[in-house]
Design a protein around this motif. Structure first.
Motif, PDB file in Angstrom:
ATOM      1  N   VAL A   1       0.858  -1.180   0.000  1.00  0.00           N
ATOM      2  CA  VAL A   1       0.000   0.000   0.000  1.00  0.00           C
ATOM      3  C   VAL A   1       0.897   1.232   0.000  1.00  0.00           C
ATOM      4  N   LYS A   2       0.437   2.259  -0.697  1.00  0.00           N
ATOM      5  CA  LYS A   2       1.206   3.507  -0.743  1.00  0.00           C
ATOM      6  C   LYS A   2       0.242   4.682  -0.746  1.00  0.00           C
ATOM      7  N   SER A   3       0.744   5.839  -0.423  1.00  0.00           N
ATOM      8  CA  SER A   3      -0.065   7.059  -0.449  1.00  0.00           C
ATOM      9  C   SER A   3      -0.057   7.649  -1.848  1.00  0.00           C
ATOM     10  N   THR A   4      -1.240   8.125  -2.267  1.00  0.00           N
ATOM     11  CA  THR A   4      -1.362   8.705  -3.594  1.00  0.00           C
ATOM     12  C   THR A   4      -2.458   9.763  -3.599  1.00  0.00           C
ATOM     13  N   THR A   5      -2.382  10.666  -4.547  1.00  0.00           N
ATOM     14  CA  THR A   5      -3.442  11.659  -4.716  1.00  0.00           C
ATOM     15  C   THR A   5      -4.565  11.137  -5.608  1.00  0.00           C
ATOM     16  N   SER A   6      -4.375   9.976  -6.240  1.00  0.00           N
ATOM     17  CA  SER A   6      -5.352   9.464  -7.207  1.00  0.00           C
ATOM     18  C   SER A   6      -6.644   8.986  -6.556  1.00  0.00           C
TER      19      SER A   6
END
Length: 214
Positions: free
Chosen positions: A118-123
């Motif tokens: 899991v990663k942080s994204t603006t999408s």
């Protein structure tokens, strides 16, 4: 020809047609249109005020790789944006729908899937940042960030890939087998022995079960 004879001939023709072609088909319900509610399994692509009901939704059948104002059961989404079509006033989220597949980056973890990272994204959010998951169909002897239903696990450790910051548990999952040591007793199974062992918790020791078919 007598009227009764004509009727008998017409009835015979109708029965013959039914036998050859089946019953007369009825018109299928409309796939899309304005409605006061969104039925289960459907989505909507626009909303408006109406004399019939407010809000009124433009209901549509969800399809893969389409934009909609809600995420129906059986779908996930890979991006989201703000859209005026989804709100009576201002804007509301509009989702890019996808049918979940193995080895896909998504904004949710659908039922029947786990995730490996899991990663942080603006999408996946309309403002700021939010989690994005690499989902997988759970398989025997896989390391995953969740314990899927129907599986047990043999070990767990903290991993940075399972968290957007810091660390979170990562499990080595296994398909339950008769007479094996495991860290959990899956639903529908029993156990015939226990022991203290390393690996079933992220630090220290915990009970390990010798699971068996009931």
């Amino acid at each position: 020809m007598a009227i009764s004879g004509v009727l008998r001939i017409a009835l015979g023709l109708a029965l013959a047609a039914t036998a050859l072609f089946g019953p007369t088909a009825t018109a299928a319900p409309a796939a899309s249109g304005w409605a006061c509610t969104v039925p289960p399994g459907q989505t909507y692509t626009a909303v408006r005020s109406s004399s019939s009901c407010t809000p009124q939704y433009y209901v549509d059948t969800p399809t893969d790789a389409s934009r909609a104002c809600s995420v129906p059961s059986g779908f996930t989404y890979i991006t989201v944006q703000s859209a005026s079509a989804c709100s009576l006033t201002g804007v509301a989220p509009q989702y890019f729908l996808r049918v979940p597949q193995d080895a896909m980056y998504t904004c949710t973890v659908p039922p029947g899937f786990s995730y490996l990272s899991v990663k942080s994204t603006t999408s996946c959010v309309t403002s700021g940042v939010g989690p994005q998951y690499f989902i997988r169909v759970p398989q025997d002897s896989m390391r995953t960030c969740t314990l899927p239903p129907g599986f047990t696990y043999l070990s767990v450790a903290l991993s940075t890939t399972c968290a957007t910051s810091g660390s979170a548990p990562e499990y080595f999952i296994k398909t339950p087998q008769d007479r094996m040591w495991a860290c959990t007793v899956p639903p529908g199974w029993t156990y015939i022995g226990t022991r203290q062992a390393n690996g079933c918790v992220t630090s220290g020791t915990a009970v390990q079960y010798f699971i068996a078919r009931p």
